[in-house]
Design a protein around this motif. Structure first.
Motif, PDB file in Angstrom:
ATOM      1  N   MET A  29      43.205 -20.143  -1.207  1.00 34.16           N
ATOM      2  CA  MET A  29      43.973 -18.952  -0.844  1.00 34.16           C
ATOM      3  C   MET A  29      44.039 -17.975  -2.012  1.00 34.16           C
ATOM      4  O   MET A  29      43.898 -16.770  -1.848  1.00 34.16           O
TER       5      MET A  29
ATOM      6  N   GLU B 186      47.506 -20.853   9.760  1.00 36.32           N
ATOM      7  CA  GLU B 186      47.799 -19.954   8.647  1.00 36.32           C
ATOM      8  C   GLU B 186      46.578 -19.726   7.777  1.00 36.32           C
ATOM      9  O   GLU B 186      46.326 -18.622   7.293  1.00 36.32           O
TER      10      GLU B 186
ATOM     11  N   SER C 140      44.877 -16.129   7.233  1.00 34.54           N
ATOM     12  CA  SER C 140      44.684 -15.590   5.888  1.00 34.54           C
ATOM     13  C   SER C 140      43.226 -15.241   5.649  1.00 34.54           C
ATOM     14  O   SER C 140      42.915 -14.246   5.003  1.00 34.54           O
TER      15      SER C 140
ATOM     16  N   HIS D  59      42.100 -11.381   4.764  1.00 34.36           N
ATOM     17  CA  HIS D  59      41.448 -11.036   3.504  1.00 34.36           C
ATOM     18  C   HIS D  59      39.963 -10.742   3.668  1.00 34.36           C
ATOM     19  O   HIS D  59      39.239 -10.637   2.677  1.00 34.36           O
TER      20      HIS D  59
END
Length: 540
Positions: free
Chosen positions: A63, A88, A92, A96
């Protein structure tokens, strides 16, 4: 083209190497990294176009790597391979800019399809970047003949403004008959990452494009001229002449043109019209103040001029000071309770929004008050030790910096989250320092218990624990209500009283055993503390 494989398991990296048909995708060089931290260093040096990465790694979480890539290498494409079917993680990855999220065990067809898609997108964007660069070169070749330096000096250099005005008139940039004018100030929204990305993060090209669009509405009718203001990197100035009431109409037309071309509108601060060029520095200050005082809760109002009505609003909002929530913040921080902290943060935002007026200027004032509040509370809770903590935080201001206050937007949720994080950190700083001090006090007491027979001094204790004498003295006063020497004396006498229960021990021996080399002095101290001599005490 280059690719980087990031996984903390060598067997997974090997599997990716074998499963991807690199040659068919035009990828000639492949490198490997064992974690996110190593990957960042390799990206800087190796400069890959594609990264295939794991999400869960011991050295540098996936992450964190995604966030770094989106901020520092936005043109790089990445694919996530993970053994975790976590929503999640998937969200993410999409947020991104990730190309795909592939679950282990790796399917050859899936990973090759993802690589093909990533390579295709990278090549298309690379071509667009080259075209933008070429367009920038071509546009610069057709820049207007007037000098931005001369226009800038009208505002920033009063001493040369008259000569600059004469030259601009001679070149036909400003009409001879234009003796009065009005300055308009356009701040570029530095938080508009989508617009910046559209121009390849080339601020010069963005400036040039915005100025060109403005001048399309100004130059043909000889209404004015737009130019880059050299004194601030994200500002454009428009100088208009002729009827002063024409400015709002020009702004509306420019905004329509910007929306048609870039799907954006701009906010414009205006000064009061005045004589050229002498009034321009003052007009600039007025326009800048109008922008800083514009109501962020009214995002669809684009023209901003300081006037009495706005002044009344500002004065009314000025009564909303930090003092209105300071006690709630203090109580929440000292409690360390997450619920109270969240409630205090929400109350602040509610107060702001209910006021009906929020400006960049007001938020800056609140930020200053909040940072001062932190220093005061640290000093109140920690004394002189707070100065060290304040000094340390000066080198790490990231968590003390509030959300970006551009001239365009105000996000209540972002400011609420920041204030909650700010109070949480402050509560943690106070709690951690108290815990550390409590541990140190315990260690000092243990040291005394182990060495009370020796010559002990306040300076020796301070030197042993690398603190000041004043710190040790203050802690004993706070914890026991007596100073260090009184505590040590009481501890020694209490030990002596226990030793006196042994009839075979003489007073001379006992006094030496508890740190007194002189039995007469021992007796004197004993009587002062207990109200009777050692012999009287022993005879009971």
């Amino acid at each position: 083209m280059r690719a980087l494989i990031v996984d903390d398991e060598a067997r997974v990296r090997k599997a990716v190497r074998l499963l991807v048909d690199w040659q068919s995708h035009g990828i000639e060089e492949i490198a490997e990294a064992g974690g996110g931290t190593e990957a960042i260093a390799m990206i800087k040096e190796f400069k890959p176009a594609l990264v295939i990465m794991d999400m869960m790694m011991k050295s540098g979480h996936g992450m964190e790597l995604m966030v770094w890539v989106s901020e520092h290498a936005p043109s790089l494409k990445f694919i996530v391979i993970s053994g975790h079917d976590d929503f999640e993680f998937v969200r993410s990855t999409v947020r991104h800019g990730g190309i795909d999220y592939i679950l282990k065990p790796i399917d050859p067809e899936a990973i090759n399809a993802a690589v093909g898609k990533a390579v295709g997108q990278w090549r298309q964007e690379e071509q667009e970047r080259r075209e933008h660069q070429q367009k920038s070169i071509q546009l610069n070749e057709f820049r207007p003949v007037y000098s931005e330096k001369l226009l800038f000096s009208l505002i920033d250099d009063p001493g040369s403004s008259e000569s600059a005005m004469r030259r601009l008139r001679m070149e036909g940039v400003i009409p001879e008959e234009a003796d009065k004018g009005r300055l308009l100030l356009i701040p570029i929204d530095s938080g508009d990452t989508a617009l910046l990305r559209r121009f390849g993060y080339d601020s010069e090209l963005l400036h040039f494009s915005l100025i060109n669009i403005c001048n399309e509405f100004l130059l043909p009718g000889r209404h004015g001229i737009a130019f880059k203001y050299w004194g601030a990197p994200m500002e454009i100035v428009i100088l208009t002449w002729g009827p002063s009431d024409r400015a709002p109409e020009l702004i509306a037309r420019i905004n329509d043109g910007l929306f048609h071309t870039l799907q954006r509108r701009v906010h414009v601060g205006m000064g009061m019209a005045g004589e050229l060029p002498q009034s321009l520095p003052h007009q600039y200050d007025e326009a800048e103040t109008a922008i800083r005082r514009r109501n962020l809760l009214q995002p669809d109002q684009y023209v901003h001029l300081l006037k009495s009505a706005q002044q009344d609003t500002i004065e009314g909002a000025a009564s909303l000071s930090f003092e209105s929530v300071q006690e709630e913040w203090k109580t929440a921080v000292l409690s360390g309770d997450a619920g109270q902290i969240s409630s205090a943060a929400q109350q602040w935002i509610d107060e702001l929004c209910r006021s009906g007026y929020v400006s960049s200027e007001l938020l800056d004032a609140w930020e200053s008050d909040i940072l001062s509040f932190r220093v005061r509370l640290l000093r109140e809770a920690l004394g002189k030790e707070a100065d060290n903590l304040v000094s340390e935080s000066e080198h790490d201001e990231s968590s003390l910096t509030p959300p970006l206050t551009s001239s365009y937007t105000f996000s209540p949720s972002a400011w609420r989250d920041w204030s909650r994080a700010f109070m949480t950190r402050l509560a943690g700083e106070i709690s951690a320092r108290h815990s550390r001090e409590n541990r140190m006090t315990g260690e000092i007491i243990t040291y005394i218990e182990q060495h009370y027979r020796n010559e002990l001094s306040l300076q020796e204790i301070a030197s042993h624990f690398y603190v000041s004498r004043e710190y040790v003295s203050r802690k004993f006063k706070q914890e026991f209500g007596i100073n260090f020497s009184d505590y040590l004396t009481k501890y020694r006498i209490d030990k002596a009283k226990k030793l006196m229960l042994n009839p075979d021990l003489k007073l001379q021996q006992i006094s030496e055993m508890v740190g007194f080399n002189d039995v007469k002095y021992f007796s004197k101290v004993f009587k002062k503390q207990e109200g009777e001599s050692p012999r009287e005490y022993r005879s009971k």
